[in-house]
Design a protein around this motif. Structure first.
Motif, PDB file in Angstrom:
ATOM      1  N   PHE A 148       1.007  -1.145   0.004  1.00 35.23           N
ATOM      2  CA  PHE A 148      -0.108  -0.352  -0.535  1.00 35.23           C
ATOM      3  C   PHE A 148       0.643   1.521  -0.301  1.00 35.23           C
ATOM      4  O   PHE A 148       0.218   2.674  -0.171  1.00 35.23           O
ATOM      5  N   ASN A 207      -0.371   5.789  -2.365  1.00 35.47           N
ATOM      6  CA  ASN A 207      -1.793   4.287  -2.293  1.00 35.47           C
ATOM      7  C   ASN A 207      -2.168   4.012  -3.567  1.00 35.47           C
ATOM      8  O   ASN A 207      -2.720   2.484  -4.114  1.00 35.47           O
ATOM      9  N   ASN A 208      -2.088   4.693  -4.399  1.00 36.26           N
ATOM     10  CA  ASN A 208      -2.691   4.177  -6.268  1.00 36.26           C
ATOM     11  C   ASN A 208      -2.372   3.472  -6.616  1.00 36.26           C
ATOM     12  O   ASN A 208      -1.880   4.350  -7.686  1.00 36.26           O
TER      13      ASN A 208
HETATM   14  C1  LIG Z   1      -5.312   3.071   0.200  1.00 35.21           C
HETATM   15  O1  LIG Z   1      -6.170   2.588  -0.567  1.00 35.21           O
HETATM   16  C2  LIG Z   1      -6.544   1.272  -0.007  1.00 35.21           C
HETATM   17  C3  LIG Z   1      -8.096   1.211  -0.847  1.00 35.21           C
HETATM   18  O2  LIG Z   1      -7.884   2.052  -2.099  1.00 35.21           O
HETATM   19  C4  LIG Z   1      -7.809   1.919   1.542  1.00 35.21           C
HETATM   20  O3  LIG Z   1      -8.689   0.608   1.327  1.00 35.21           O
HETATM   21  C5  LIG Z   1      -6.835   2.033   2.601  1.00 35.21           C
HETATM   22  O4  LIG Z   1      -7.146   2.323   3.820  1.00 35.21           O
HETATM   23  C6  LIG Z   1      -5.212   3.283   1.960  1.00 35.21           C
HETATM   24  N1  LIG Z   1      -4.423   3.543   2.763  1.00 35.21           N
HETATM   25  C7  LIG Z   1      -3.860   4.132   2.829  1.00 35.21           C
HETATM   26  C8  LIG Z   1      -2.937   4.376   3.764  1.00 35.21           C
HETATM   27  O5  LIG Z   1      -4.044   5.377   2.458  1.00 35.21           O
END
Ligand SMILES: *[C@@H]1O[C@H](CO)[C@@H](O)[C@H](O)[C@H]1NC(C)=O
Ligand SMILES: *[C@@H]1O[C@H](CO)[C@@H](O)[C@H](O)[C@H]1NC(C)=O
Ligand SMILES: *[C@@H]1O[C@H](CO)[C@@H](O)[C@H](O)[C@H]1NC(C)=O
Ligand SMILES: *[C@@H]1O[C@H](CO)[C@@H](O)[C@H](O)[C@H]1NC(C)=O
Ligand SMILES: *[C@@H]1O[C@H](CO)[C@@H](O)[C@H](O)[C@H]1NC(C)=O
Ligand SMILES: *[C@@H]1O[C@H](CO)[C@@H](O)[C@H](O)[C@H]1NC(C)=O
Ligand SMILES: *[C@@H]1O[C@H](CO)[C@@H](O)[C@H](O)[C@H]1NC(C)=O
Ligand SMILES: *[C@@H]1O[C@H](CO)[C@@H](O)[C@H](O)[C@H]1NC(C)=O
Ligand SMILES: *[C@@H]1O[C@H](CO)[C@@H](O)[C@H](O)[C@H]1NC(C)=O
Ligand SMILES: *[C@@H]1O[C@H](CO)[C@@H](O)[C@H](O)[C@H]1NC(C)=O
Ligand SMILES: *[C@@H]1O[C@H](CO)[C@@H](O)[C@H](O)[C@H]1NC(C)=O
Length: 771
Positions: free
Chosen positions: A99, A124-125
């Motif tokens: 992530f 994250n993406n």
């Molecule tokens: C990253 O994105 C996912 C889904 O898009 C989400 O569930 C998750 O909490 C996010 N993690 C962070 C560290 O932002």
């Protein structure tokens, strides 16, 4: 090329095919999303299924090297390896995208993961996708629907260039795109050669360790001057030269033909698996700049003349003046370069079974080695001048006439020489003996200083063995009797008196001794010293109080009961370790050639130690001159190719190991295993019962049925694999150790063994020889 390799990796391939046909974890998908993991059961296919990504293993030099690889789905060519610098383990490697946008390969057996990409700030993406071009890309997905490229496999080429992949330099980042050859055929570690785009000259070039060997010549009308037409027929080259980058790439004008260039470990640039060449940098010796793009070098040694090339030969040299380059990170081409630039070097041989490392040899003329494939079967690369061998263009008649004159002259000269030789022979023999005596003195000092080997006085040896009395005699080895001796210090030793009949000279004896001194392993009997007295050559070994394995194994009374299953299993493993050392990890590849129960000695803790190593070869060196057909060894333990043709390799030892292993499990001798109902040898008998799944009947009754069933089955299975008819079908010692120690099921099934004798018919495995 690598298709051939895959075929060699038989056992592994079975496993691999099974995996790829039965499990398609991520087959439907071409991408990894954050949180996804990808292991050796997974495969990632590009959208139109041109390419796939998976963990791929190569077997090289007895070891598995596993890489995360992109392969062409049509012909299984590997076009990219992620972890070329550091191979991983097939079973526990995992690729993941987390992530934070980190793309990495983790493997629990090593703490540090291999990071393919880590963004400066956590993102994250992200998504990692295998594209239809064969490019594995990591992208940043923005909320407005656009993407940014973070990382791509095309930026880190290995040894293969595929359409749209670039060579050259990115001026913005300074990143260079170039191919590196594998170190050896089976190891993706960057090796000696690189293929680069040279923006100034607008041409391709191949370097060997930085030195330019080959250039393609300028590009004119979409064709390079020094690349054969066949190799560029379907190509459309694209050259970019601007502020951002200077690059070269190609596309195929027929999208139905998969096309690639691959730089081999020997410096050949292939254009497909059919052995077509784009360039042959292996033919570039620096003499000439006219041949197919080869470059001229300034620093050619004076002793090398145009036409000197390396030729592969099977031969057996005089072991004098051998130097080593013991580095698993140097390749065949490095050995070639080193030998070529040293005027003292006449040829070399690879040091490790995977083709890396070098052993250099020096000789004055071809008289100093014996070209005889049946004696050693070892490949050497010899510097020879090919130019002198090129036929001259005389008329046929003139040629015959010249030959006749030369032949007649030679005959006359030979006759004269022969006369002189006979006259001088006596004198020479005396001279030789005198020389040997002087040599011997130097030799003693030398051995002592360099190798810490004791050189004992003959009188001391005589005293230690009670004048070689029969009470002190421990047994009769292959090359002479062995006595127990007690040195004045109280130390007990085994003293081997080599048969006088051996015609071996002092020099050869010394060379062999130095070789044996360097063999040190807990499963090998240690040589402590030697003694030379007139014709007599004596070796002094550590003393083994518990005699040899046959003393316990082939006896039905109390002695065989001393060897319970655990002991037997640990003896099997010890022997395997000792043999692996001889074959692979010692400085020299030593082939024992006479492995049998009586050559396995047991120390006070019943640990096995292989004895008599190296001696077989030492004697054959001489025997080979007088009688190449003489086969040293023990019938019943000899592999078919060795017994019938005198060809030996590490796989002949593997055969003997297989027989020994079956003997340890059954407590029966291979050779003395006949009764009226079963006119079979042990190997045949084991095979018959194995076929019928009744192999537990084989286990030595002395064990009173106390043994680990799984281990026994494993041992019999391995034993049968070792005695396969064809040497190539037998496993290597490292495979054997892997199979002995791992708990996973052995994949390859044994076939009908060699020397299998069936009821009333004698036949020799798959061929109709008579044995
Ligand atoms: C990253 O994105 C996912 C889904 O898009 C989400 O569930 C998750 O909490 C996010 N993690 C962070 C560290 O932002
Ligand atoms: C790979 O991962 C899958 C799912 O996580 C698991 O079931 C499988 O056992 C793994 N395979 C190996 C060889 O570790
Ligand atoms: C992703 O992996 C990196 C490197 O192993 C690590 O530092 C980081 O904490 C990981 N991120 C997450 C969200 O697990
Ligand atoms: C989309 O978002 C990224 C980052 O937020 C930005 O760099 C990019 O210019 C945007 N693209 C468009 C078309 O708006
Ligand atoms: C070669 O590639 C260029 C662009 O890269 C293209 O315009 C051209 O049509 C191609 N030529 C052929 C013969 O395919
Ligand atoms: C490639 O194959 C497809 C289908 O077989 C065919 O329609 C197409 O014409 C081929 N293209 C070339 C350039 O041969
Ligand atoms: C270079 O090679 C050509 C063709 O093989 C040959 O005719 C020529 O003599 C060579 N030149 C040198 C300097 O070796
Ligand atoms: C081996 O080396 C010694 C000394 O280094 C030298 O005298 C001898 O001539 C060499 N032998 C060969 C075969 O070159
Ligand atoms: C070979 O290279 C590897 C990694 O580059 C290194 O760990 C190893 O020590 C090297 N071995 C030798 C003998 O130089
Ligand atoms: C070649 O051998 C000679 C004599 O044996 C020695 O003096 C010289 O140093 C050697 N040269 C190299 C490059 O090893
Ligand atoms: C090579 O030649 C040297 C000098 O002529 C000689 O001393 C040496 O013994 C020779 N080596 C062999 C292996 O014949």
């Amino acid at each position: 090329m690598r298709l051939i390799l895959q075929k060699l990796v038989l056992a592994f391939m079975h496993l691999w095919l099974w995996w790829s046909s039965s499990i398609h974890v991520d087959a439907a998908d071409d991408s990894l999303n954050p949180g996804d993991t990808f292991n050796s059961s997974s495969q990632l296919y590009s959208k139109s299924r041109n390419y796939f990504l998976d963990f791929y293993s190569l077997l090289s030099g007895g070891e598995f090297f596993t890489y995360l690889a992109i392969q062409n789905a049509h012909d299984n060519t590997i076009v990219w390896d992620a972890n070329k610098e550091q191979s991983v383990h097939q079973n526990d490697a995992v690729l993941s995208l987390n992530f934070s946008g980190v793309l990495k390969i983790e493997y629990p057996s090593v703490n540090k993961p291999i990071i393919l990409y880590s963004p400066p700030q956590p993102i994250n993406n992200t998504v990692a996708t295998l594209l239809d071009t064969g490019n594995f890309v990591l992208q940043h997905l923005h909320s407005n629907g656009t993407t940014t490229l973070l990382w791509q496999s095309f930026d880190y080429p290995t040894n293969t260039l595929i359409p749209t992949m670039k060579l050259g330099v990115n001026h913005k980042t300074g990143h260079r795109w170039l191919l590196f050859s594998y170190l050896t055929e089976g190891r993706a570690t960057p090796g000696g050669f690189s293929l680069e785009w040279e923006p100034k000259g607008q041409e391709l070039m191949i370097r060997r360790r930085g030195k330019v060997c080959w250039k393609s010549g300028k590009l004119r009308n979409n064709r390079f001057e020094h690349i054969p037409e066949d190799a560029q027929g379907v190509l459309n080259y694209s050259i970019v030269s601007n502020g951002n980058e200077d690059s070269f790439s190609f596309t195929s004008t027929n999208e139905n033909i998969t096309y690639f260039w691959s730089l081999s470990d020997t410096g050949r640039l292939y254009y497909d698996d059919k052995e077509g060449y784009v360039a042959r940098a292996d033919l570039c010796y620096g003499y000439n700049n006219t041949d197919g793009g080869c470059q001229r070098w300034q620093d050619i040694p004076k002793c090398r003349i145009p036409g000197d090339v390396f030729t592969k030969k099977s031969l057996y040299p005089n072991y004098e003046n051998v130097t080593y380059e013991e580095n698993e990170n140097i390749s065949h081409s490095d050995c070639e370069a080193a030998c070529w630039s040293n005027c003292n070097c006449s040829g070399f041989k690879e040091l490790y079974t995977d083709g890396s490392g070098c052993r250099f040899y020096q000789w004055n003329s071809s008289k100093d080695y014996i070209v005889d494939g049946t004696v050693s079967g070892e490949d050497f690369y010899v510097l020879e001048n090919k130019r002198n061998i090129i036929p001259h263009h005389h008329g046929t008649k003139g040629w015959i006439w010249i030959s006749t004159v030369i032949a007649t002259t030679l005959l006359i000269i030979c006759a004269l020489i022969l006369c002189l030789a006979i006259k001088k022979r006596k004198h020479v023999l005396q001279e030789k003996k005198r020389k040997e005596m002087t040599l011997m003195e130097d030799f003693g000092n030398d051995l002592n200083k360099k190798h810490g080997l004791k050189v004992l006085d003959y009188s001391l040896v005589v005293a230690a063995t009670n004048e070689f009395s029969s009470e002190n005699k421990l047994g009769q080895g292959g090359f002479g009797p062995v006595y127990k001796g007690t040195l004045p210090t109280g130390e007990e030793v085994a003293i081997k008196r080599l048969a006088r009949s051996s015609a071996q000279g002092i020099v050869e004896f010394k060379n062999e001794l130095t070789l044996i001194c360097e063999l040190q392993h807990m499963n090998l009997v240690q040589l402590l010293g030697c003694c030379i007295h007139e014709e007599e050559k004596i070796l002094i070994y550590e003393y083994m109080p518990n005699k040899s394995l046959d003393f316990y194994l082939f006896e039905d009374g109390t002695r065989s009961k001393l060897l319970d299953w655990n002991k037997r299993f640990s003896i099997i493993q010890g022997i395997a370790q000792g043999l692996l050392y001889l074959h692979k990890y010692s400085r020299l590849k030593v082939i024992h050639r006479d492995l049998k129960a009586s050559n396995i000695l047991l120390d006070e803790n019943m640990n096995p130690k292989i004895s008599d190593f190296g001696m077989a070869r030492m004697f054959t060196q001489q025997d080979s001159i007088s009688n190449t057909n003489k086969v040293v060894g023990t019938y019943g333990y000899m592999s078919p190719e060795y017994a019938m043709e005198g060809v030996f390799s590490t796989k002949s030892d593997v055969y003997s190991f297989g027989v020994l292993l079956l003997e340890i499990v059954t407590g029966r001798k291979n050779t003395s295993f006949y009764d009226d109902d079963h006119p079979l040898n042990l190997v045949g008998h084991v095979w018959e019962l194995w076929k019928d799944d009744k192999y537990f009947e084989l286990v030595d009754p002395s064990l009173n049925e106390v043994f680990d069933h799984e281990e026994v089955q494993r041992c019999i299975h391995i034993g049968l694999l070792c005695v396969e008819h064809y040497a190539n079908d037998r496993p290597t010692m490292s495979n054997i150790i892997l199979m002995l120690t791992s708990k996973s099921e052995i994949v390859s099934l044994p076939q009908i063994p060699a020397f299998y004798v069936q009821r009333n018919h004698c036949f020799y495995s798959r061929n109709d020889y008579f044995y």
